[in-house]
Design a protein around this motif. Structure first.
Motif, PDB file in Angstrom:
ATOM      1  N   UNK A 198      20.419  -8.122  -2.601  1.00  0.00           N
ATOM      2  CA  UNK A 198      19.772  -6.809  -2.613  1.00  0.00           C
ATOM      3  C   UNK A 198      20.319  -6.018  -3.799  1.00  0.00           C
ATOM      4  N   UNK A 237      10.548 -11.423   6.824  1.00  0.00           N
ATOM      5  CA  UNK A 237      10.443  -9.958   6.930  1.00  0.00           C
ATOM      6  C   UNK A 237       9.402  -9.368   5.976  1.00  0.00           C
ATOM      7  N   UNK A 238       9.198 -10.016   4.870  1.00  0.00           N
ATOM      8  CA  UNK A 238       8.275  -9.484   3.874  1.00  0.00           C
ATOM      9  C   UNK A 238       6.834  -9.449   4.385  1.00  0.00           C
ATOM     10  N   UNK A 243       7.963 -23.160   2.768  1.00  0.00           N
ATOM     11  CA  UNK A 243       7.913 -21.855   2.107  1.00  0.00           C
ATOM     12  C   UNK A 243       6.909 -21.852   0.969  1.00  0.00           C
ATOM     13  N   UNK A 266       1.430  -2.092   6.435  1.00  0.00           N
ATOM     14  CA  UNK A 266       0.339  -2.468   7.326  1.00  0.00           C
ATOM     15  C   UNK A 266       0.342  -1.549   8.536  1.00  0.00           C
ATOM     16  N   UNK A 310       5.423  -2.937   0.524  1.00  0.00           N
ATOM     17  CA  UNK A 310       6.181  -3.505   1.632  1.00  0.00           C
ATOM     18  C   UNK A 310       6.009  -2.721   2.939  1.00  0.00           C
ATOM     19  N   UNK A 345      11.718   5.661   2.135  1.00  0.00           N
ATOM     20  CA  UNK A 345      12.439   5.194   3.327  1.00  0.00           C
ATOM     21  C   UNK A 345      12.580   3.682   3.422  1.00  0.00           C
ATOM     22  N   UNK A 346      11.775   2.949   2.664  1.00  0.00           N
ATOM     23  CA  UNK A 346      11.868   1.486   2.757  1.00  0.00           C
ATOM     24  C   UNK A 346      12.420   0.927   1.447  1.00  0.00           C
ATOM     25  N   UNK A 347      13.595   1.402   1.055  1.00  0.00           N
ATOM     26  CA  UNK A 347      14.185   1.013  -0.234  1.00  0.00           C
ATOM     27  C   UNK A 347      14.971  -0.268  -0.148  1.00  0.00           C
ATOM     28  N   UNK A 384      19.813  -3.587   6.848  1.00  0.00           N
ATOM     29  CA  UNK A 384      18.477  -3.038   6.609  1.00  0.00           C
ATOM     30  C   UNK A 384      17.484  -4.139   6.224  1.00  0.00           C
ATOM     31  N   UNK A 423       1.951  -9.319  -0.470  1.00  0.00           N
ATOM     32  CA  UNK A 423       2.928  -8.675  -1.330  1.00  0.00           C
ATOM     33  C   UNK A 423       2.309  -7.653  -2.275  1.00  0.00           C
ATOM     34  N   UNK A 447      14.114  -5.426   8.538  1.00  0.00           N
ATOM     35  CA  UNK A 447      12.803  -5.375   7.889  1.00  0.00           C
ATOM     36  C   UNK A 447      12.439  -3.963   7.432  1.00  0.00           C
ATOM     37  N   UNK A 448      13.409  -3.180   7.004  1.00  0.00           N
ATOM     38  CA  UNK A 448      13.090  -1.878   6.428  1.00  0.00           C
ATOM     39  C   UNK A 448      13.573  -1.795   4.981  1.00  0.00           C
ATOM     40  N   UNK A 449      13.920  -2.948   4.410  1.00  0.00           N
ATOM     41  CA  UNK A 449      14.373  -2.973   3.032  1.00  0.00           C
ATOM     42  C   UNK A 449      14.085  -4.368   2.492  1.00  0.00           C
ATOM     43  N   UNK A 450      13.166  -4.476   1.527  1.00  0.00           N
ATOM     44  CA  UNK A 450      12.808  -5.817   1.049  1.00  0.00           C
ATOM     45  C   UNK A 450      13.961  -6.449   0.270  1.00  0.00           C
ATOM     46  N   UNK A 451      14.124  -7.739   0.431  1.00  0.00           N
ATOM     47  CA  UNK A 451      15.182  -8.424  -0.304  1.00  0.00           C
ATOM     48  C   UNK A 451      14.803  -8.500  -1.775  1.00  0.00           C
ATOM     49  N   UNK A 486      10.022   3.896  11.598  1.00  0.00           N
ATOM     50  CA  UNK A 486       9.898   2.685  10.782  1.00  0.00           C
ATOM     51  C   UNK A 486      10.747   1.532  11.319  1.00  0.00           C
ATOM     52  N   UNK A 544      16.424 -16.155   0.268  1.00  0.00           N
ATOM     53  CA  UNK A 544      15.563 -16.405   1.421  1.00  0.00           C
ATOM     54  C   UNK A 544      16.087 -15.668   2.622  1.00  0.00           C
TER      55      UNK A 544
END
Lengths: 276, 317
Positions: B22, B78-79, A5, A23, A20, A274-276, B58, A16, B62-66, A119, B70
C-alpha cells in the motif's frame, strides 16, 4: 492460483474502470437513517415550511398592493403575488436542498464519521450520495406540497397543470441537493460555508425571481440564463399559469444534467476522501 | 483433483495476502507483506505507530485498494467483491464512529439496515446485542454521554450485527481502564469460542498475549517476525530476564563485569537488562563477582521484550 487470477482479469478490468467500491447496494437504508434522526425534530420541518408562507403573505399584503399587476407567462397580466409565488416555490426548493446537503453533510463527513461507518458495510459512495440527496428531496417535497396547497388556498393557481409544480419542485431540489452535496465535500472548515451563501444569495435575488428577465439589458441576460435557479423559476411560473411550451423541456434538461453531475461528483469525492 | 485441494485450503483461509503493498503518494505504508489468516483463529498485527497495521486492516476491510500484490478475503478479491466481502465481516475502527444523532438501540438497528437486514431482524438483533454489550439499561439513551468503555462495547456490538464470520478490531482497547479492558477481552474470547475469526491490531503486548493465537510483528511496513506469542518469546528472547538497577550513571561501568553472563544485554537509563535462560544463576554469578546493584528483579520474558528487540526502543513518529 496464478492461472485463475489471469482469467479473472477480464471482468475485473471493467469493474476497475469504475472507481473503487462505488457499486450501489441501494440507498434506502441511508434515507431511513435520516428519517430516524429527524423523527424527533419535526419542529424544524415545520419551520422550513413556515418561511416561504410568511414570504407569500408579505408579498400579498405589502408588495402586491404597491406593484399591482405584472406581465406573466404568455403575456397575460397577473397579480404580483401570483407572479412571484411559483418563483418562491423554486427558491425555497433550492434553499432547502442546499441547506440540507451542506452543513449536515459536512458534519457527518468530517466530524461524526457517519460515512466511514457506512462504508464498512456493503454500502458504497453512490449509496451515500443518493441516500443523502434523496432525503433532501423528500424533505423538500413535503414543503412543496404544503406550499402548493397554500398557493391554491390563496387563489394563485390558474391551471390544472399546477399539480405538476410538486414534481417540478422535486427536480429543482434534486439538482441543488446534488450540487450542494458535491460542493460540501470540498469544504474544510465551517467558516467556508460563507462561500456557499455567497453563491446562493445572488441566485435567489437575480434569477428572475422577483421580476421578469426582460428587466435586464439584453447584454447581461445570458448571465441570468446561466443561473440554474432561473430554469426552475421559469418552469414553475409556466406551470402555475398553465402556459406550457417546449422551452420547459430545456429547463428540465438543465436541472436534470446538474443533478446527474452532482451525484457523480459527490460519489467520486466521497470515494476519494474515504476510500484511500 | 489438485484444484479441489486448493479450493479446500482456500475455504479455510479467511485472508491471504502475497507481496501486498500500500503506497500513499511515493511512500509505502505497507511494503510487500505475506499474510495468511485461518478460519477461527485470533490473529494479531503488532507494531509501533506507523508500522502499517491500520493500512493493512483497511485493505482487508475493503475500504482501501491495494497498490500492488495479491489479496483475497474470504476467497474473494476486495477490488471487485468489496460489498460482498463487507457483508460478511465486522469492523471495529480505531476511533469509535458511532452515530451520535441516534440512540444506542437505533445505532444497532440502523447499522443492521445498512446490511440489508429486515426491520424485524434488526429489532431482535439490537435487543440481543445490547444484552451482549451490557447496555440494555441504556437502550434508549443517546450515545454521547456513554463512557469510553460503553462506547467501545457498543462499537463491538454494532460490528456483530450481521453475524460476521470475521471481525477486524483496530486497537480495540486503547484508552480504556483495566475493568473495561477485561470486560472487552472476555467478550472477544466469547466470540472466539463461537468460531468468529478475529484480526486484531494492537501495540499493547499484554493484550496480544491475551487474545492472539498467532501474530506478526510489523515495522516500517514489513513483517519482521511471525508466530504464536510463546514461539516468538522462545525465538527472539530468553526464558528469563534479569534486571539490575544501579545508582544513576553507574550501569555503564558495571556492564563489563556482567555482560558475558547473558547471551544479550541492554543498557537502559536506570538499569541493565540481562537476557538469560536462568536468571537466578546469572544473579548469583554477578554477586560472586562483587557486583552490588541497588535492586534486582528476575522475571519471565514477555512479548514486550520481543517487540522492543524487533522494533527498537527509539520513538518512530
Amino acid at each position: 492460483m496464478r492461472t485463475m487470477d489471469a482469467t479473472q482479469r477480464g471482468p475485473a478490468l471493467i469493474l476497475r474502470m469504475l472507481p473503487f467500491g462505488r457499486y450501489t447496494q441501494g440507498p434506502g437504508s441511508v434515507v431511513e437513517r435520516s428519517m430516524r434522526v429527524h423523527s424527533r425534530t419535526w419542529v424544524i420541518m415545520v419551520s422550513g415550511f413556515a418561511e416561504p408562507v410568511v414570504y407569500l403573505l408579505a408579498f400579498q399584503i405589502g408588495f402586491g398592493a404597491l406593484v399591482g399587476k405584472v406581465v406573466g407567462p404568455g403575456g397575460q397580466l397577473v397579480d404580483y403575488v401570483a407572479f412571484v409565488a411559483p418563483a418562491l416555490l423554486a427558491a425555497s426548493a433550492m434553499n432547502g436542498a442546499v441547506f440540507e446537503t451542506t452543513y449536515p453533510v459536512f458534519f457527518k463527513l468530517r466530524y461524526a464519521k457517519v460515512y466511514d461507518a457506512m462504508l464498512a458495510t456493503p454500502l458504497g459512495p453512490v449509496d451515500i450520495a443518493l441516500g443523502e440527496i434523496s432525503w433532501a428531496v423528500i424533505r423538500g417535497g413535503v414543503y412543496s406540497v404544503a406550499f402548493v396547497l397554500v398557493m391554491a388556498v390563496m387563489g394563485l393557481l390558474s391551471s390544472p397543470f399546477a399539480v405538476l409544480l410538486v414534481p417540478a419542485a422535486l427536480v429543482v431540489s434534486f439538482a441543488f441537493a446534488s450540487v450542494g452535496m458535491a460542493l460540501s465535500t470540498f469544504l474544510r472548515s465551517p467558516s467556508q460555508f460563507d462561500y456557499i451563501r455567497l453563491v446562493v444569495m445572488p441566485l435567489f435575488l437575480f434569477s428572475a425571481t422577483f421580476y421578469p428577465v426582460s428587466v435586464y439589458p439584453e447584454s447581461v441576460r445570458w448571465l441570468v440564463h446561466v443561473s440554474p435557479l432561473y430554469h426552475g423559476v421559469e418552469l414553475m411560473r409556466g406551470l402555475a399559469a398553465g402556459v406550457l411550451d417546449v422551452s420547459m423541456i430545456g429547463h428540465v434538461a438543465v436541472l436534470a444534467a446538474l443533478a446527474a453531475v452532482g451525484v457523480a461528483a459527490t460519489s467520486r469525492r466521497i470515494g476519494a476522501l474515504l476510500l484511500g | 483433483m489438485a484444484r479441489d485441494g486448493e479450493d479446500d485450503e482456500r475455504e479455510h483461509l479467511m485472508v491471504s495476502g502475497k507481496a501486498l503493498v500500500k503506497r500513499f503518494g511515493g511512500v509505502a505504508a505497507v511494503a510487500g507483506i505475506d499474510v495468511e489468516v485461518r478460519r477461527g483463529e485470533s490473529f494479531g498485527f503488532l507494531g509501533p505507530n506507523g508500522a502499517g497495521k491500520s493500512s493493512t486492516m483497511r485493505m482487508i476491510a475493503c475500504v482501501s485498494p491495494r497498490s500492488d500484490g495479491e489479496l483475497r478475503v474470504l476467497g474473494m478479491d476486495p477490488e471487485t467483491d468489496g460489498p460482498r466481502i463487507r457483508a460478511r465481516i465486522g469492523v471495529v475502527p480505531q476511533l469509535d464512529n458511532l452515530d451520535v444523532e441516534l440512540t444506542v438501540r437505533q445505532n444497532l438497528q440502523v447499522y443492521g439496515r445498512y446490511f440489508g437486514l429486515s426491520r424485524a431482524q434488526v429489532r431482535a438483533k439490537a435487543v440481543e446485542l445490547m444484552a451482549f454489550a451490557e447496555l440494555s439499561d441504556r437502550a434508549d439513551d443517546q450515545v454521547e454521554p456513554l463512557s469510553g468503555g460503553m462506547k467501545r462495547r457498543l462499537t463491538i456490538a454494532r460490528s456483530m450485527v450481521n453475524d460476521p464470520e470475521m471481525l477486524l478490531l483496530d486497537e480495540p482497547t486503547t484508552g480504556l481502564d483495566p475493568q473495561a479492558r477485561h470486560l472487552l477481552w472476555g467478550r472477544l474470547y466469547q466470540l472466539k469460542q463461537q468460531g468468529v475469526t478475529q484480526i486484531i491490531t494492537t501495540h499493547d503486548m499484554h493484550e496480544a498475549e491475551q487474545l492472539c493465537d498467532r501474530l506478526v510483528v510489523m515495522d516500517g511496513g514489513q513483517i519482521v517476525a511471525e508466530g504464536s506469542p510463546s514461539e516468538l518469546i522462545r525465538r527472539f528472547s530468553t526464558r528469563e530476564v534479569l534486571e539490575l538497577r544501579f545508582a544513576p550513571g553507574e550501569q555503564d561501568g558495571q556492564l563489563p563485569h556482567v555482560a558475558d553472563l547473558a547471551g544479550r544485554h541492554e543498557v537502559l537509563p536506570d538499569r541493565l537488562l540481562l537476557y538469560a535462560d536462568d536468571g537466578e544463576a546469572a544473579l548469583e554469578a554477578a554477586h560472586a563477582r562483587g557486583v552490588r546493584p541497588v535492586s534486582t528483579l528476575i522475571r519471565r520474558s514477555t512479548l514486550e521484550d520481543v517487540f522492543l528487540r524487533l522494533t527498537g526502543r527509539s520513538l518512530v513518529d
